[in-house]
Structures are given as C-alpha cells and as structure tokens.
Scaffold this motif. Structure first.
Motif, PDB file in Angstrom:
ATOM      1  N   THR A 119       0.486  -1.391   0.111  1.00 24.00           N
ATOM      2  CA  THR A 119       0.101  -0.286  -0.297  1.00 24.00           C
ATOM      3  C   THR A 119       0.695   1.235  -0.209  1.00 24.00           C
ATOM      4  O   THR A 119       0.608   2.158  -0.024  1.00 24.00           O
ATOM      5  CB  THR A 119      -0.682  -0.301   1.136  1.00 24.00           C
ATOM      6  OG1 THR A 119      -0.374  -0.085   1.961  1.00 24.00           O
ATOM      7  CG2 THR A 119      -2.009  -1.789   1.283  1.00 24.00           C
ATOM      8  N   THR A 120       2.229   1.029  -0.186  1.00 22.12           N
ATOM      9  CA  THR A 120       2.908   2.700  -0.554  1.00 22.12           C
ATOM     10  C   THR A 120       3.235   2.772  -1.949  1.00 22.12           C
ATOM     11  O   THR A 120       3.303   1.801  -2.650  1.00 22.12           O
ATOM     12  CB  THR A 120       4.436   2.048   0.462  1.00 22.12           C
ATOM     13  OG1 THR A 120       4.824   0.784   0.206  1.00 22.12           O
ATOM     14  CG2 THR A 120       4.111   1.457   1.794  1.00 22.12           C
ATOM     15  N   PRO A 121       3.593   3.508  -1.890  1.00 21.89           N
ATOM     16  CA  PRO A 121       4.350   4.320  -3.283  1.00 21.89           C
ATOM     17  C   PRO A 121       5.425   3.117  -4.356  1.00 21.89           C
ATOM     18  O   PRO A 121       5.333   3.055  -4.944  1.00 21.89           O
ATOM     19  CB  PRO A 121       5.141   5.664  -2.858  1.00 21.89           C
ATOM     20  CG  PRO A 121       4.257   6.273  -1.662  1.00 21.89           C
ATOM     21  CD  PRO A 121       4.586   4.938  -0.825  1.00 21.89           C
ATOM     22  N   LEU A 122       5.977   2.580  -3.135  1.00 23.15           N
ATOM     23  CA  LEU A 122       6.767   1.430  -4.174  1.00 23.15           C
ATOM     24  C   LEU A 122       5.626  -0.103  -4.532  1.00 23.15           C
ATOM     25  O   LEU A 122       5.953   0.144  -5.832  1.00 23.15           O
ATOM     26  CB  LEU A 122       7.593   0.678  -2.888  1.00 23.15           C
ATOM     27  CG  LEU A 122       8.745   1.206  -2.766  1.00 23.15           C
ATOM     28  CD1 LEU A 122       9.172   0.634  -0.974  1.00 23.15           C
ATOM     29  CD2 LEU A 122       9.812   1.387  -3.370  1.00 23.15           C
ATOM     30  N   ARG A 123       4.199  -0.089  -4.582  1.00 22.60           N
ATOM     31  CA  ARG A 123       3.689  -1.306  -5.068  1.00 22.60           C
ATOM     32  C   ARG A 123       3.911  -0.976  -6.691  1.00 22.60           C
ATOM     33  O   ARG A 123       4.242  -2.157  -6.949  1.00 22.60           O
ATOM     34  CB  ARG A 123       1.848  -0.547  -4.304  1.00 22.60           C
ATOM     35  CG  ARG A 123       1.785  -1.644  -5.463  1.00 22.60           C
ATOM     36  CD  ARG A 123       0.214  -1.818  -5.125  1.00 22.60           C
ATOM     37  NE  ARG A 123      -0.514  -2.595  -5.371  1.00 22.60           N
ATOM     38  CZ  ARG A 123      -1.714  -3.136  -6.032  1.00 22.60           C
ATOM     39  NH1 ARG A 123      -1.355  -1.216  -7.412  1.00 22.60           N
ATOM     40  NH2 ARG A 123      -2.326  -3.891  -7.497  1.00 22.60           N
ATOM     41  N   ASP A 124       3.827  -0.304  -6.998  1.00 19.98           N
ATOM     42  CA  ASP A 124       4.846  -0.276  -8.797  1.00 19.98           C
ATOM     43  C   ASP A 124       5.575  -0.450  -9.199  1.00 19.98           C
ATOM     44  O   ASP A 124       5.843  -1.789 -10.023  1.00 19.98           O
ATOM     45  CB  ASP A 124       4.151   1.006  -9.928  1.00 19.98           C
ATOM     46  CG  ASP A 124       2.291   1.292  -9.712  1.00 19.98           C
ATOM     47  OD1 ASP A 124       1.922   0.541  -9.674  1.00 19.98           O
ATOM     48  OD2 ASP A 124       2.108   2.348  -9.787  1.00 19.98           O
ATOM     49  N   TYR A 125       6.679  -0.435  -8.216  1.00 19.67           N
ATOM     50  CA  TYR A 125       7.732  -1.203  -8.635  1.00 19.67           C
ATOM     51  C   TYR A 125       8.218  -2.381  -8.253  1.00 19.67           C
ATOM     52  O   TYR A 125       8.633  -3.039  -9.009  1.00 19.67           O
ATOM     53  CB  TYR A 125       8.672  -0.296  -7.827  1.00 19.67           C
ATOM     54  CG  TYR A 125      10.024  -0.327  -7.099  1.00 19.67           C
ATOM     55  CD1 TYR A 125      11.468  -0.248  -8.334  1.00 19.67           C
ATOM     56  CD2 TYR A 125      11.075  -1.527  -6.244  1.00 19.67           C
ATOM     57  CE1 TYR A 125      12.552  -0.596  -8.559  1.00 19.67           C
ATOM     58  CE2 TYR A 125      11.778  -1.664  -6.584  1.00 19.67           C
ATOM     59  CZ  TYR A 125      13.009  -1.004  -7.096  1.00 19.67           C
ATOM     60  OH  TYR A 125      13.827  -1.671  -7.169  1.00 19.67           O
ATOM     61  N   LEU A 126       7.268  -3.123  -7.469  1.00 23.20           N
ATOM     62  CA  LEU A 126       7.530  -3.797  -6.697  1.00 23.20           C
ATOM     63  C   LEU A 126       6.717  -5.074  -7.740  1.00 23.20           C
ATOM     64  O   LEU A 126       7.702  -6.217  -7.666  1.00 23.20           O
ATOM     65  CB  LEU A 126       6.805  -4.562  -5.545  1.00 23.20           C
ATOM     66  CG  LEU A 126       7.361  -3.748  -4.523  1.00 23.20           C
ATOM     67  CD1 LEU A 126       7.231  -3.583  -2.852  1.00 23.20           C
ATOM     68  CD2 LEU A 126       9.087  -4.035  -4.189  1.00 23.20           C
ATOM     69  N   ILE A 127       5.449  -4.404  -8.604  1.00 25.50           N
ATOM     70  CA  ILE A 127       4.485  -5.182  -9.764  1.00 25.50           C
ATOM     71  C   ILE A 127       5.577  -5.540 -10.325  1.00 25.50           C
ATOM     72  O   ILE A 127       6.074  -6.547 -11.258  1.00 25.50           O
ATOM     73  CB  ILE A 127       3.588  -4.519 -10.143  1.00 25.50           C
ATOM     74  CG1 ILE A 127       2.819  -4.768  -8.972  1.00 25.50           C
ATOM     75  CG2 ILE A 127       3.114  -5.300 -10.870  1.00 25.50           C
ATOM     76  CD1 ILE A 127       1.319  -3.795  -8.675  1.00 25.50           C
ATOM     77  N   ALA A 128       6.050  -4.339 -11.365  1.00 30.15           N
ATOM     78  CA  ALA A 128       7.487  -4.597 -12.247  1.00 30.15           C
ATOM     79  C   ALA A 128       8.495  -5.406 -12.149  1.00 30.15           C
ATOM     80  O   ALA A 128       9.240  -5.635 -12.886  1.00 30.15           O
ATOM     81  CB  ALA A 128       8.032  -2.706 -13.281  1.00 30.15           C
ATOM     82  N   LYS A 129       9.071  -4.917 -11.045  1.00 31.48           N
ATOM     83  CA  LYS A 129      10.100  -5.823 -10.392  1.00 31.48           C
ATOM     84  C   LYS A 129       9.908  -7.141  -9.881  1.00 31.48           C
ATOM     85  O   LYS A 129      10.965  -8.241 -10.441  1.00 31.48           O
ATOM     86  CB  LYS A 129      10.962  -5.626  -9.443  1.00 31.48           C
ATOM     87  CG  LYS A 129      11.958  -4.255  -9.608  1.00 31.48           C
ATOM     88  CD  LYS A 129      13.271  -4.715 -10.163  1.00 31.48           C
ATOM     89  CE  LYS A 129      13.848  -3.762 -10.381  1.00 31.48           C
ATOM     90  NZ  LYS A 129      15.487  -3.524 -10.604  1.00 31.48           N
ATOM     91  N   GLY A 130       8.808  -7.684 -10.126  1.00 28.50           N
ATOM     92  CA  GLY A 130       8.165  -8.811  -9.565  1.00 28.50           C
ATOM     93  C   GLY A 130       7.795  -9.577 -10.873  1.00 28.50           C
ATOM     94  O   GLY A 130       8.042 -10.938 -10.969  1.00 28.50           O
ATOM     95  N   ARG A 131       6.891  -8.982 -11.719  1.00 25.35           N
ATOM     96  CA  ARG A 131       6.964  -9.590 -13.744  1.00 25.35           C
ATOM     97  C   ARG A 131       8.113  -9.697 -13.839  1.00 25.35           C
ATOM     98  O   ARG A 131       8.758 -10.691 -14.427  1.00 25.35           O
ATOM     99  CB  ARG A 131       6.179  -8.572 -14.020  1.00 25.35           C
ATOM    100  CG  ARG A 131       4.991  -8.695 -13.648  1.00 25.35           C
ATOM    101  CD  ARG A 131       4.274  -6.974 -14.295  1.00 25.35           C
ATOM    102  NE  ARG A 131       2.646  -7.274 -14.194  1.00 25.35           N
ATOM    103  CZ  ARG A 131       2.002  -6.057 -14.428  1.00 25.35           C
ATOM    104  NH1 ARG A 131       2.319  -4.858 -14.568  1.00 25.35           N
ATOM    105  NH2 ARG A 131       0.874  -5.519 -13.746  1.00 25.35           N
ATOM    106  N   ALA A 132       9.155  -8.874 -14.048  1.00 26.75           N
ATOM    107  CA  ALA A 132      10.356  -9.372 -14.160  1.00 26.75           C
ATOM    108  C   ALA A 132      11.144 -10.793 -14.242  1.00 26.75           C
ATOM    109  O   ALA A 132      11.308 -11.136 -14.779  1.00 26.75           O
ATOM    110  CB  ALA A 132      11.240  -8.197 -14.339  1.00 26.75           C
ATOM    111  N   ASP A 133      11.184 -11.118 -12.390  1.00 27.47           N
ATOM    112  CA  ASP A 133      11.554 -12.098 -12.420  1.00 27.47           C
ATOM    113  C   ASP A 133      10.446 -13.408 -12.483  1.00 27.47           C
ATOM    114  O   ASP A 133      11.248 -14.124 -12.808  1.00 27.47           O
ATOM    115  CB  ASP A 133      11.566 -11.410 -10.406  1.00 27.47           C
ATOM    116  CG  ASP A 133      12.236 -11.011 -10.347  1.00 27.47           C
ATOM    117  OD1 ASP A 133      13.223  -9.765 -10.734  1.00 27.47           O
ATOM    118  OD2 ASP A 133      12.373 -10.354  -8.971  1.00 27.47           O
TER     119      ASP A 133
END
Length: 218
Positions: A119-133
């Motif tokens: 729920t923090t501003p990091l959410r989109d970043y974590l999603i992008a990283k997760g998809r790449a991983d």
C-alpha cells in the motif's frame, strides 16, 4: 571472463564496474544510456562502453559475442518502470537465452511480486520487478535474482545476512557498496545459479555468507 553490465553508470553499477575491474581476468562491457558517461566508465575500469536506450530495449538485438555473464542493475528510479525495470530486464533475458550465455544476474528488490498488495508508493515498482523476475525464472536460463533490503549510501561493512526465503527485510538496509561486492562475487564464482535470495546488512562476511547460501541451495 567477459561480463556485460546494464546500468553501469548507476550508483551500484559504478561500484560494480570498479570492483570487477580489479580482477585481471575480467573484460567488462559497460552499458550506459548517455554517451557523455563514457569517460567516467573507462576511468572506473570498463574495457568497452556501449550506449543503449533501455527505454527501447527492442533496439538492442544482440549482446557482445563471447559474453559469459550479464548483470542487470539498471533502474528508472520510478520514471519508467514498465520499459526499464520490467521490459528491459525481460528483453535482456531473451537475449541471454538466444545466445546461450552462462549466467544472468539481476538486481531485484525485497518484496518484488507481480501481484503485490503493498500500500506504499513502492507498489508499482515491486510489481514491475516481480513481473520481470517471474519471466526470467520461466525462461530456462541460468539466472540469479538478488533481492536486497533498502539501499543506503553508507560505507560498506563487508558483512551481510542472506537467505533463500523468509528473510525479514522490512525497514532493514544494506549499503550499495556491499550490494556491488555481492554481485561481483556471484559473477566471479558462478554462485547461486537458478536461485532467488534476499539480503540485508548483517554480521557474516559477504563471501562466507554467499558460499554458505550456495551450499544450501545445491
């Protein structure tokens, strides 16, 4: 050993280039986005410098021949998560597969998750990283995903805590110096093939911690 570093001019990329350049057996290709950065990369020890726009990764259709290892430490700092943090990492993975390269090392992040409910501003970043991983793990290539805690610019301590899973990285930091050291050791020793691990600052010397983790992963 021929290593290609994507994001070589970034904070970790510069540290990694300088550290790998201390190994006389390393030949380093530094991939940067701005031709004005070339002199700096050569000062750090890069043998060749490649200018590429990772926001348009499809324009990069091949990696240097005889490449042994590719290290992806590029990031958009939130300005272009889809194209750089996600799609570029995936596209480079495709090239690694096409050219049968021995090792693809990717700097990811703790909490990376294609379905993150953060729920923090990091959410989109974590999603992008997760998809790449996720994509890289399904390619059938030799990979290593490194997921550090919050990055700091404090001087490296040379000591870490690392686990293959369930390491509590919340509010835990690790100096960029130590992350570069980790990436260099994984590159030089071919440790943790086909593994994803988490790492924060700790009390165990970096080489010892990674060697132990590599043994447990076998």
């Amino acid at each position: 050993m021929n290593s290609v570093i994507f994001g070589a001019h970034g904070q970790i990329g510069q540290r990694l280039t300088q550290r790998l350049a201390q190994n006389p057996h390393q030949y380093i290709y530094a991939v940067i986005r701005d031709s004005l950065q070339q002199q700096r990369m050569r000062q750090l020890g890069a043998d060749e410098v490649i200018v590429a726009n990772l926001a348009k990764p499809e324009e990069l259709d091949a990696l240097p021949q005889a490449t042994d290892t590719v290290i992806f430490v590029a990031g958009s700092q939130g300005t272009d998560l889809t194209h750089i943090d996600q799609n570029a990492a995936m596209h480079i993975g495709d090239l690694v597969k096409q050219q049968n390269i021995a090792h693809y090392i990717v700097l990811s992040s703790f909490g990376a998750d294609a379905h993150s409910q953060n729920t923090t501003p990091l959410r989109d970043y974590l999603i992008a990283k997760g998809r790449a991983d996720d994509y890289i793990q399904q390619l059938g290539i030799p990979y290593t995903l490194v997921r550090p805690g919050f990055l700091s610019n404090q001087q490296g301590t040379g000591c870490i805590e690392s686990r293959l899973s369930e390491l509590d990285c919340r509010n835990k930091t690790i100096p960029r110096d130590d992350v570069a050291h980790i990436l260099a050791l994984i590159t030089e020793n071919r440790w943790l093939i086909n593994e994803c691990f988490e790492v924060i600052g700790g009390n165990t010397p970096i080489a010892e911690s990674l060697a132990q983790l590599n043994q447990r992963a076998r």
